[in-house]
Design an enzyme around this catalytic site. Structure first.
Site, PDB file in Angstrom:
ATOM      1  N   ASP A   6     -16.974 -11.635 -26.305  1.00 35.99           N
ATOM      2  CA  ASP A   6     -16.895 -10.873 -25.052  1.00 35.99           C
ATOM      3  C   ASP A   6     -16.252  -9.511 -25.348  1.00 35.99           C
ATOM      4  O   ASP A   6     -15.167  -9.448 -25.935  1.00 35.99           O
ATOM      5  CB  ASP A   6     -16.040 -11.672 -24.059  1.00 35.99           C
ATOM      6  CG  ASP A   6     -16.045 -11.076 -22.657  1.00 35.99           C
ATOM      7  OD1 ASP A   6     -15.769 -11.826 -21.716  1.00 35.99           O
ATOM      8  OD2 ASP A   6     -16.291  -9.871 -22.510  1.00 35.99           O
ATOM      9  N   ASP A 106     -22.186  -8.075 -21.716  1.00 34.33           N
ATOM     10  CA  ASP A 106     -21.154  -7.974 -22.767  1.00 34.33           C
ATOM     11  C   ASP A 106     -20.628  -9.307 -23.253  1.00 34.33           C
ATOM     12  O   ASP A 106     -19.591  -9.372 -23.890  1.00 34.33           O
ATOM     13  CB  ASP A 106     -19.990  -7.107 -22.264  1.00 34.33           C
ATOM     14  CG  ASP A 106     -19.000  -7.892 -21.428  1.00 34.33           C
ATOM     15  OD1 ASP A 106     -19.419  -8.806 -20.713  1.00 34.33           O
ATOM     16  OD2 ASP A 106     -17.795  -7.596 -21.507  1.00 34.33           O
ATOM     17  N   GLU A 107     -21.364 -10.382 -22.957  1.00 33.15           N
ATOM     18  CA  GLU A 107     -20.798 -11.705 -23.217  1.00 33.15           C
ATOM     19  C   GLU A 107     -21.888 -12.648 -23.715  1.00 33.15           C
ATOM     20  O   GLU A 107     -23.001 -12.621 -23.205  1.00 33.15           O
ATOM     21  CB  GLU A 107     -20.280 -12.206 -21.873  1.00 33.15           C
ATOM     22  CG  GLU A 107     -19.242 -13.230 -21.914  1.00 33.15           C
ATOM     23  CD  GLU A 107     -18.948 -13.718 -20.497  1.00 33.15           C
ATOM     24  OE1 GLU A 107     -18.592 -14.871 -20.356  1.00 33.15           O
ATOM     25  OE2 GLU A 107     -19.103 -12.934 -19.538  1.00 33.15           O
TER      26      GLU A 107
HETATM   27  P1  TTP Z   1     -16.078  -8.693 -17.980  1.00 34.34           P
HETATM   28  O1  TTP Z   1     -16.419  -9.124 -19.364  1.00 34.34           O
HETATM   29  O2  TTP Z   1     -15.768  -9.739 -16.962  1.00 34.34           O
HETATM   30  O3  TTP Z   1     -14.833  -7.723 -18.016  1.00 34.34           O
HETATM   31  P2  TTP Z   1     -14.449  -6.610 -19.069  1.00 34.34           P
HETATM   32  O4  TTP Z   1     -15.341  -6.591 -20.255  1.00 34.34           O
HETATM   33  O5  TTP Z   1     -14.330  -5.319 -18.348  1.00 34.34           O
HETATM   34  O6  TTP Z   1     -12.996  -7.053 -19.486  1.00 34.34           O
HETATM   35  P3  TTP Z   1     -12.539  -8.278 -20.408  1.00 34.34           P
HETATM   36  O7  TTP Z   1     -13.780  -8.996 -20.860  1.00 34.34           O
HETATM   37  O8  TTP Z   1     -11.784  -7.640 -21.526  1.00 34.34           O
HETATM   38  O9  TTP Z   1     -11.676  -9.120 -19.526  1.00 34.34           O
HETATM   39  O10 TTP Z   1     -17.255  -7.811 -17.402  1.00 34.34           O
HETATM   40  C1  TTP Z   1     -18.020  -6.911 -18.188  1.00 34.34           C
HETATM   41  C2  TTP Z   1     -18.363  -5.663 -17.408  1.00 34.34           C
HETATM   42  O11 TTP Z   1     -19.074  -6.004 -16.230  1.00 34.34           O
HETATM   43  C3  TTP Z   1     -17.159  -4.889 -16.954  1.00 34.34           C
HETATM   44  O12 TTP Z   1     -16.696  -3.976 -17.940  1.00 34.34           O
HETATM   45  C4  TTP Z   1     -17.655  -4.210 -15.716  1.00 34.34           C
HETATM   46  C5  TTP Z   1     -18.714  -5.126 -15.171  1.00 34.34           C
HETATM   47  N1  TTP Z   1     -18.165  -5.867 -14.005  1.00 34.34           N
HETATM   48  C6  TTP Z   1     -18.370  -5.330 -12.739  1.00 34.34           C
HETATM   49  O13 TTP Z   1     -19.015  -4.287 -12.586  1.00 34.34           O
HETATM   50  N2  TTP Z   1     -17.832  -5.998 -11.673  1.00 34.34           N
HETATM   51  C7  TTP Z   1     -17.104  -7.161 -11.789  1.00 34.34           C
HETATM   52  O14 TTP Z   1     -16.623  -7.730 -10.801  1.00 34.34           O
HETATM   53  C8  TTP Z   1     -16.896  -7.696 -13.121  1.00 34.34           C
HETATM   54  C9  TTP Z   1     -16.100  -8.958 -13.311  1.00 34.34           C
HETATM   55  C10 TTP Z   1     -17.445  -7.011 -14.180  1.00 34.34           C
HETATM   56 MG    MG Z   2     -15.810  -8.324 -21.300  1.00 29.57          MG
END
Ligand code: TTP
Ligand code: MG
Length: 407
Positions: A6, A106-107
């Site tokens: 991730d 991203d995951e």
């Molecule tokens: P995530 O992987 O949930 O979050 P992140 O990568 O920003 O942070 P981390 O993994 O380090 O905790 O989500 C990936 C992307 O998706 C995030 O950068 C922005 C987008 N996103 C939104 O637009 N709205 C949301 O509610 C979430 C959870 C994510």
């Molecule tokens: Mg992330």
């Protein structure tokens, strides 16, 4: 083993990458309209880790985020860039396994089941993936390694950002036990409340709760929760749908400099790839060959073709052309074929299509024969050459590496 990878603070990290002034600052993606003007509406898409120290999280209303951290930098975000980074990330994974389950931009889950003998040290594999992500995309990722999806996903989250957490087989319960119950898969806000009312605060509390009481209270779901709390999860990695590419590769039992042998292996891989194409009712417009040399240097070369194909003969022909073009003559460890650029329907464009169609009919008949009587009921002569090296099974050869023996 399963990896969960991730990217850290994805959108915000990309913005910090591209604008040095934003680095080491609390950055919030959101709260700016496409014209670049600040707006008070909407929610935080994501926040850099610097901003998270102020309690800001994804989904929080912008006005609240402003209150918590008035000096945060709000940026609009640029989806094109995120999509590009995401594509790069998926390309990197292709070099490690073909069992990839995308969970979003991203995951991802990567399935290394059966690779235990090939990749001796999974921590090194994860480090290499993380290094490549940093090098190719310019941001960090966190990775969790465990025997199943549930534990791998939690493992990747506990040491963010830039984390790497490996939970050895048998240590799942120990790892999960002290974590708060809301970290467990399947526990939403409401379930969290119900469980806390029962005095269950940590995953360990849930794991040691009598399962029959959970069954009585929450039905079948209660039983699942109990299994999950105990680190059990029987979900398989589900491969990408719709399929974007189909690949087969294998490591040779011994490094090889024999082109006849390599081409025979390419023929076998082509048989497998083309069979899968026909099963999925797809045709490929792009064929690529990957070679990994004795020193692990890896290169891929691809060719786009005007007339989409789904026959092993065509895939093999092009794979051999590519091989002849790029092979340096040095000893090879691994060879692979990947096809992509799929078409659902035949595009009849060239003079040769009739010939191709004939071959398609032949190979469809071969599929039926093999389904009934096994792979060896009919096979190309070049595979006879390999029979001296690889043992046979009903479905083909038992190749040296699991990526192929799992076909
Ligand atoms: P995530 O992987 O949930 O979050 P992140 O990568 O920003 O942070 P981390 O993994 O380090 O905790 O989500 C990936 C992307 O998706 C995030 O950068 C922005 C987008 N996103 C939104 O637009 N709205 C949301 O509610 C979430 C959870 C994510
Ligand atoms: Mg992330």
């Amino acid at each position: 083993m399963i990896f969960h990878v991730d990217l850290d603070a994805f959108f915000a990290a990309i913005e910090q990458r591209d604008n040095p002034k934003l680095r080491r600052k609390p950055v919030i993606v959101g709260g700016v309209n496409p014209q670049g003007q600040r707006v008070n509406r909407g929610v935080v898409a994501t926040a850099s880790y610097e901003a998270r120290h102020y309690g800001i999280y994804s989904g929080m209303p912008i006005f609240e985020a402003k209150k918590l951290c008035p000096h945060a930098v709000f940026v609009a975000g640029s989806f094109e860039k995120y999509r590009d980074a995401s594509r790069k990330m998926y390309k990197i994974f292709d070099h490690y396994t073909d069992r990839i389950e995308p969970l979003g931009l991203d995951e991802v889950y990567l399935d290394f089941y059966g690779f235990e003998n090939y990749y001796k040290d999974f921590v090194e594999v994860a480090k290499s993936i993380k290094t490549n992500i940093k090098k190719e995309i310019g941001i960090t990722a966190s990775c969790g390694i465990a025997k199943n999806k549930l534990v791998a996903k939690i493992a990747s989250s506990v040491n963010k950002p830039d984390g790497l957490t490996y939970i050895k087989k048998g240590k799942e319960k120990e790892f999960l036990s002290p974590l708060p119950i809301e970290n467990l898969y399947g526990v939403g806000r409401r379930m969290e409340k119900h469980l806390k009312n029962l005095g269950i605060k940590t995953i360990g509390d849930l794991a040691s709760y009598p399962p029959e009481l959970l069954l009585a209270r929450f039905g079948k779901y209660g039983e699942y929760l109990w299994l999950w709390a105990n680190g059990e999860d029987f979900r398989d990695v589900t491969l990408e749908y719709p399929i974007k590419s189909v690949g087969r590769s294998t490591t040779f039992p011994k490094n090889s400099v024999d082109p006849t042998y390599v081409k025979s292996v390419l023929r076998y891989l082509s048989e497998k790839v083309a069979h899968e194409l026909r099963e999925e009712n797809l045709e490929t417009g792009c064929i690529s060959v990957t070679l990994r040399y004795f020193d692990f240097k890896t290169l891929s070369h691809q060719k786009m073709i005007a007339d989409p194909v789904k026959t092993a003969r065509e895939v093999h022909k092009i794979a051999c052309e590519l091989f002849d073009k790029v092979w340096s003559g040095l000893p090879l460890r691994v060879v692979g074929i990947r096809v992509s650029g799929f078409y659902q329907e035949k595009i009849q464009s060239s003079f040769f299509s009739l010939e191709l169609q004939k071959q398609e009919k032949i190979e469809e008949c071969i599929d039926r024969l093999r389904e009934k009587y096994g792979f060896w009921s009919i096979y190309p002569a070049s595979l006879a050459f390999l029979a001296k090296i690889y043992p046979r099974s009903k479905k083909g050869f038992l190749l040296h590496t699991p990526s192929c023996s799992r076909i």
